[in-house]
Design a protein around this motif. Structure first.
Motif, PDB file in Angstrom:
ATOM      1  N   THR A 329     -16.126 -21.366 -26.253  1.00 15.53           N
ATOM      2  CA  THR A 329     -15.134 -20.811 -25.338  1.00 15.53           C
ATOM      3  C   THR A 329     -14.541 -19.530 -25.883  1.00 15.53           C
ATOM      4  O   THR A 329     -14.463 -18.502 -25.188  1.00 15.53           O
ATOM      5  N   ILE A 330     -14.080 -19.565 -27.133  1.00 15.06           N
ATOM      6  CA  ILE A 330     -13.435 -18.390 -27.720  1.00 15.06           C
ATOM      7  C   ILE A 330     -14.424 -17.227 -27.815  1.00 15.06           C
ATOM      8  O   ILE A 330     -14.086 -16.072 -27.498  1.00 15.06           O
ATOM      9  N   ASN A 331     -15.650 -17.518 -28.217  1.00 15.02           N
ATOM     10  CA  ASN A 331     -16.658 -16.453 -28.295  1.00 15.02           C
ATOM     11  C   ASN A 331     -16.979 -15.879 -26.918  1.00 15.02           C
ATOM     12  O   ASN A 331     -17.105 -14.662 -26.756  1.00 15.02           O
ATOM     13  N   ALA A 332     -17.094 -16.745 -25.918  1.00 13.85           N
ATOM     14  CA  ALA A 332     -17.363 -16.266 -24.554  1.00 13.85           C
ATOM     15  C   ALA A 332     -16.209 -15.407 -24.043  1.00 13.85           C
ATOM     16  O   ALA A 332     -16.418 -14.363 -23.406  1.00 13.85           O
ATOM     17  N   MET A 333     -14.979 -15.832 -24.333  1.00 15.75           N
ATOM     18  CA  MET A 333     -13.817 -15.059 -23.893  1.00 15.75           C
ATOM     19  C   MET A 333     -13.823 -13.670 -24.530  1.00 15.75           C
ATOM     20  O   MET A 333     -13.506 -12.675 -23.865  1.00 15.75           O
ATOM     21  N   ALA A 334     -14.197 -13.610 -25.806  1.00 14.35           N
ATOM     22  CA  ALA A 334     -14.239 -12.317 -26.496  1.00 14.35           C
ATOM     23  C   ALA A 334     -15.387 -11.449 -25.985  1.00 14.35           C
ATOM     24  O   ALA A 334     -15.205 -10.252 -25.699  1.00 14.35           O
ATOM     25  N   GLU A 335     -16.570 -12.042 -25.853  1.00 15.35           N
ATOM     26  CA  GLU A 335     -17.759 -11.271 -25.447  1.00 15.35           C
ATOM     27  C   GLU A 335     -17.665 -10.779 -24.005  1.00 15.35           C
ATOM     28  O   GLU A 335     -18.144  -9.685 -23.678  1.00 15.35           O
ATOM     29  N   GLU A 336     -17.055 -11.579 -23.142  1.00 11.93           N
ATOM     30  CA  GLU A 336     -17.036 -11.262 -21.713  1.00 11.93           C
ATOM     31  C   GLU A 336     -15.741 -10.601 -21.250  1.00 11.93           C
ATOM     32  O   GLU A 336     -15.562 -10.361 -20.053  1.00 11.93           O
ATOM     33  N   GLY A 337     -14.836 -10.296 -22.187  1.00 10.64           N
ATOM     34  CA  GLY A 337     -13.594  -9.623 -21.823  1.00 10.64           C
ATOM     35  C   GLY A 337     -12.717 -10.446 -20.892  1.00 10.64           C
ATOM     36  O   GLY A 337     -12.040  -9.904 -20.006  1.00 10.64           O
ATOM     37  N   ILE A 338     -12.690 -11.762 -21.108  1.00  9.42           N
ATOM     38  CA  ILE A 338     -11.986 -12.658 -20.185  1.00  9.42           C
ATOM     39  C   ILE A 338     -10.467 -12.501 -20.296  1.00  9.42           C
ATOM     40  O   ILE A 338      -9.756 -12.550 -19.283  1.00  9.42           O
ATOM     41  N   VAL A 339      -9.953 -12.297 -21.510  1.00  6.39           N
ATOM     42  CA  VAL A 339      -8.510 -12.088 -21.668  1.00  6.39           C
ATOM     43  C   VAL A 339      -8.095 -10.794 -20.973  1.00  6.39           C
ATOM     44  O   VAL A 339      -7.077 -10.744 -20.278  1.00  6.39           O
ATOM     45  N   GLU A 340      -8.918  -9.762 -21.140  1.00  3.52           N
ATOM     46  CA  GLU A 340      -8.635  -8.476 -20.481  1.00  3.52           C
ATOM     47  C   GLU A 340      -8.702  -8.612 -18.963  1.00  3.52           C
ATOM     48  O   GLU A 340      -7.924  -7.988 -18.231  1.00  3.52           O
ATOM     49  N   ASN A 341      -9.617  -9.447 -18.488  1.00  5.60           N
ATOM     50  CA  ASN A 341      -9.715  -9.668 -17.041  1.00  5.60           C
ATOM     51  C   ASN A 341      -8.441 -10.325 -16.515  1.00  5.60           C
ATOM     52  O   ASN A 341      -7.929  -9.945 -15.451  1.00  5.60           O
ATOM     53  N   ALA A 342      -7.914 -11.290 -17.256  1.00  5.66           N
ATOM     54  CA  ALA A 342      -6.674 -11.951 -16.840  1.00  5.66           C
ATOM     55  C   ALA A 342      -5.538 -10.946 -16.736  1.00  5.66           C
ATOM     56  O   ALA A 342      -4.749 -10.972 -15.779  1.00  5.66           O
ATOM     57  N   ALA A 343      -5.447 -10.055 -17.721  1.00  8.17           N
ATOM     58  CA  ALA A 343      -4.395  -9.034 -17.691  1.00  8.17           C
ATOM     59  C   ALA A 343      -4.569  -8.111 -16.498  1.00  8.17           C
ATOM     60  O   ALA A 343      -3.605  -7.782 -15.787  1.00  8.17           O
ATOM     61  N   ARG A 344      -5.800  -7.663 -16.253  1.00 11.05           N
ATOM     62  CA  ARG A 344      -6.066  -6.717 -15.159  1.00 11.05           C
ATOM     63  C   ARG A 344      -5.790  -7.355 -13.801  1.00 11.05           C
ATOM     64  O   ARG A 344      -5.155  -6.735 -12.929  1.00 11.05           O
ATOM     65  N   ILE A 345      -6.242  -8.601 -13.614  1.00 12.81           N
ATOM     66  CA  ILE A 345      -6.016  -9.283 -12.329  1.00 12.81           C
ATOM     67  C   ILE A 345      -4.518  -9.448 -12.082  1.00 12.81           C
ATOM     68  O   ILE A 345      -4.031  -9.294 -10.949  1.00 12.81           O
ATOM     69  N   GLY A 346      -3.780  -9.759 -13.134  1.00 14.43           N
ATOM     70  CA  GLY A 346      -2.336  -9.904 -12.987  1.00 14.43           C
ATOM     71  C   GLY A 346      -1.654  -8.608 -12.611  1.00 14.43           C
ATOM     72  O   GLY A 346      -0.802  -8.568 -11.711  1.00 14.43           O
ATOM     73  N   GLU A 347      -2.042  -7.544 -13.281  1.00 15.67           N
ATOM     74  CA  GLU A 347      -1.395  -6.245 -13.057  1.00 15.67           C
ATOM     75  C   GLU A 347      -1.800  -5.609 -11.730  1.00 15.67           C
ATOM     76  O   GLU A 347      -0.968  -5.008 -11.044  1.00 15.67           O
ATOM     77  N   GLN A 348      -3.075  -5.752 -11.378  1.00 16.40           N
ATOM     78  CA  GLN A 348      -3.589  -4.996 -10.237  1.00 16.40           C
ATOM     79  C   GLN A 348      -3.713  -5.795  -8.948  1.00 16.40           C
ATOM     80  O   GLN A 348      -3.734  -5.206  -7.861  1.00 16.40           O
ATOM     81  N   VAL A 349      -3.805  -7.127  -9.050  1.00 20.17           N
ATOM     82  CA  VAL A 349      -4.067  -7.926  -7.846  1.00 20.17           C
ATOM     83  C   VAL A 349      -2.954  -8.952  -7.599  1.00 20.17           C
ATOM     84  O   VAL A 349      -2.259  -8.892  -6.579  1.00 20.17           O
ATOM     85  N   LEU A 350      -2.780  -9.896  -8.519  1.00 17.59           N
ATOM     86  CA  LEU A 350      -1.835 -10.985  -8.262  1.00 17.59           C
ATOM     87  C   LEU A 350      -0.391 -10.504  -8.208  1.00 17.59           C
ATOM     88  O   LEU A 350       0.354 -10.846  -7.276  1.00 17.59           O
ATOM     89  N   GLY A 351       0.026  -9.728  -9.193  1.00 15.46           N
ATOM     90  CA  GLY A 351       1.406  -9.245  -9.204  1.00 15.46           C
ATOM     91  C   GLY A 351       1.756  -8.463  -7.941  1.00 15.46           C
ATOM     92  O   GLY A 351       2.685  -8.831  -7.204  1.00 15.46           O
ATOM     93  N   PRO A 352       1.007  -7.371  -7.649  1.00 16.69           N
ATOM     94  CA  PRO A 352       1.298  -6.610  -6.429  1.00 16.69           C
ATOM     95  C   PRO A 352       1.140  -7.449  -5.158  1.00 16.69           C
ATOM     96  O   PRO A 352       1.941  -7.332  -4.224  1.00 16.69           O
ATOM     97  N   GLY A 353       0.108  -8.295  -5.112  1.00 13.36           N
ATOM     98  CA  GLY A 353      -0.141  -9.097  -3.916  1.00 13.36           C
ATOM     99  C   GLY A 353       0.968 -10.096  -3.646  1.00 13.36           C
ATOM    100  O   GLY A 353       1.406 -10.273  -2.501  1.00 13.36           O
ATOM    101  N   LEU A 354       1.450 -10.754  -4.694  1.00 17.71           N
ATOM    102  CA  LEU A 354       2.525 -11.725  -4.522  1.00 17.71           C
ATOM    103  C   LEU A 354       3.842 -11.046  -4.157  1.00 17.71           C
ATOM    104  O   LEU A 354       4.620 -11.553  -3.339  1.00 17.71           O
ATOM    105  N   ARG A 355       4.089  -9.889  -4.745  1.00 18.98           N
ATOM    106  CA  ARG A 355       5.318  -9.163  -4.393  1.00 18.98           C
ATOM    107  C   ARG A 355       5.282  -8.701  -2.939  1.00 18.98           C
ATOM    108  O   ARG A 355       6.313  -8.686  -2.250  1.00 18.98           O
ATOM    109  N   GLU A 356       4.094  -8.356  -2.465  1.00 15.26           N
ATOM    110  CA  GLU A 356       3.955  -7.968  -1.062  1.00 15.26           C
ATOM    111  C   GLU A 356       4.212  -9.166  -0.149  1.00 15.26           C
ATOM    112  O   GLU A 356       4.881  -9.041   0.889  1.00 15.26           O
ATOM    113  N   LEU A 357       3.726 -10.337  -0.529  1.00 18.90           N
ATOM    114  CA  LEU A 357       3.998 -11.552   0.253  1.00 18.90           C
ATOM    115  C   LEU A 357       5.497 -11.852   0.272  1.00 18.90           C
ATOM    116  O   LEU A 357       6.044 -12.276   1.293  1.00 18.90           O
ATOM    117  N   ALA A 358       6.155 -11.618  -0.861  1.00 15.31           N
ATOM    118  CA  ALA A 358       7.592 -11.897  -0.949  1.00 15.31           C
ATOM    119  C   ALA A 358       8.385 -11.042   0.031  1.00 15.31           C
ATOM    120  O   ALA A 358       9.407 -11.488   0.571  1.00 15.31           O
TER     121      ALA A 358
END
Length: 454
Positions: A329-358
């Motif tokens: 798991t840890i190796n896959a997360m590092a190799e596939e940029g999974i932590v970075e994906n979580a940050a990007r989705i939060g900043e660019q999709v979920l955060g703005p999208g949820l605030r728009e719903l609010a």
């Protein structure tokens, strides 16, 4: 709408459900009042039932399948380890256990370089508390009211939410305090800075009146999870660290839910520049594929047990299959940029999208979070902030939240609902398209919640 999966087999689903109802005793449930969904399979961000209904998993089960369901590298690692060596006692040195410990220690903050493995998060908290008490020679432990730390003896007493009440004997040496939460501030604060200052003053007063020499540890979720995903204000965790240092108290951060990419960093502590003395983990360390948790231990506390035996252990501590899944798991997360994906989705999709719903839904009082770790606070009245349902509501009193959750499921999204909130906690691997699909379904379901507002 939910889509049909080609493996639909209602008869098989009925048999699974019947066997479950006949023999399985479920956690946190009145056994005669539940109707568990029979699940046929899962992959990536989705799982499906025997009727062919597919669900986008915005709960990550129990906020633990951080790399999604059935990641091929992790499945393969478990299979390979099973073929090589299924199990061995904790007292032996084993390559896969050592490697799992190294990979965790490589990512923990500061000098948290020794790893004690457990079967899950509650046992990690149990052992962290035991270590703190033995290290300090003190009995008391402080934790926040808005918290969840597990269901074993010490962990459930540390927990602040109502699941503690039936098991709380008031004899566990636990003292609860109010952590910062500006939206529902117990300190009547008007800003994040004020909330931080007043929460720290309250914590220090609690310590002073309890007797600093009696307090072994302060246990905090870095970002509280089930209790509401309240991101601490700037300076709060650093302030707790300073208070602990001043009074000789062990600082324990519970990263069972917030760790391993959930907040867009390997550990949530990384956002705040704070190093605890002990850090507990589980869930995302291997996405729950095999039970695993642990405590990351500072050099000073580890040294306490250099010549003195540590009086604790588990038959399955550092189980090879669990450790193999953690390494993969840890190796896959590092190799596939999974932590970075979580940050990007939060900043660019979920955060703005949820605030728009609010902005469009009167039932949304507040949106808060980071990474793929968000809470949507549902209210009857935005002005008064009255929750959509009362605290710890059940039965008819909880009907508005039940209707909201049913609307999500009908449209193919499995939500994480607790109290008057829905938490948006998809896998760290969630794609932009999947995140937007989930937001669209939430948009529909929130119209149901809007119907209960004043």
């Amino acid at each position: 709408m939910s889509t049909q999966h080609p493996t639909a087999d209602p008869a098989a689903g009925a048999a699974v459900k019947a066997a479950d109802r006949a023999h399985v005793f479920h956690s946190w449930s009145a056994q005669g009042l539940i109707d568990p969904l029979a699940v046929a399979g899962a992959e990536g961000s989705y799982f499906w039932d025997y009727d062919g209904n597919r669900y986008l998993d915005f709960s990550c089960q129990l906020v633990n399948t951080n790399i999604g369901h059935q990641h091929p590298k992790v499945v393969a690692a478990i299979q390979e380890q099973a073929a090589r060596m299924c199990t061995i006692a904790p007292g032996f040195a084993v390559d896969v256990r050592s490697e799992a410990a190294r990979l965790v220690a490589e990512r923990t903050p500061g000098d948290l370089d020794k790893i004690f493995f457990t079967n899950g998060g509650a046992e990690a908290v149990e052992n962290a508390v035991r270590m703190a008490r033995l290290h300090t020679g003190r009995p008391k432990v402080l934790s926040a009211y808005r918290s969840y730390h597990g269901a074993t003896a010490a962990a459930i007493n540390l927990t602040g939410d109502p699941r503690r009440w039936p098991s709380d004997t008031a004899s566990a040496g636990v003292v609860h305090f109010w952590a910062p939460f500006l939206y529902r501030s117990p300190f009547h604060s008007g800003s994040e800075q004020q909330e931080c200052e007043r929460a720290l003053a309250h914590l220090e007063n609690t310590i002073v009146f309890e007797g600093p020499a009696t307090v072994a540890a302060i246990v905090l979720e870095t970002v509280p999870g089930t209790a509401g995903i309240m991101v601490p204000p700037p300076g709060y965790l650093a302030g707790v660290r300073e208070i602990c240092d001043r009074y000789g108290i062990v600082f324990v951060l519970d990263e069972v839910m917030a760790g391993f990419g959930r907040t867009g960093r390997w550990f949530a502590a990384d956002h705040f520049g704070v190093t605890p003395d002990l850090l507990t983990f589980a869930k995302g360390v291997n996405s729950g594929y095999v039970p695993l948790g642990g405590v990351a231990i500072s050099a000073e506390i580890a040294a306490t047990f250099d010549e003195r035996p540590y009086p604790g252990g588990l038959t399955y501590s550092g189980h090879p299959l669990a450790c193999a899944s953690a390494v993969a798991t840890i190796n896959a997360m590092a190799e596939e940029g999974i932590v970075e994906n979580a940050a990007r989705i939060g900043e660019q999709v979920l955060g703005p999208g949820l605030r728009e719903l609010a902005e469009r839904h009167p039932s949304v009082g507040e949106v808060r979070g980071m990474g793929v770790f968000w809470a949507v606070e549902l209210v009857k009245d935005r002005a008064t902030r009255e929750p959509l349902v009362p605290y710890n509501a059940a039965g008819e009193a909880n009907a508005p939240m039940g209707a909201f959750a049913a609307a999500c499921k009908k449209s193919g999204l499995w939500p994480f609902v607790n109290m008057n909130r829905t938490h948006v906690v998809p896998p760290c691997t969630v794609t932009e398209e999947e995140a937007k699909e989930g937001l669209a379904i939430l948009d529909e379901a929130l119209t149901v919640a809007d119907g209960f507002t004043v």
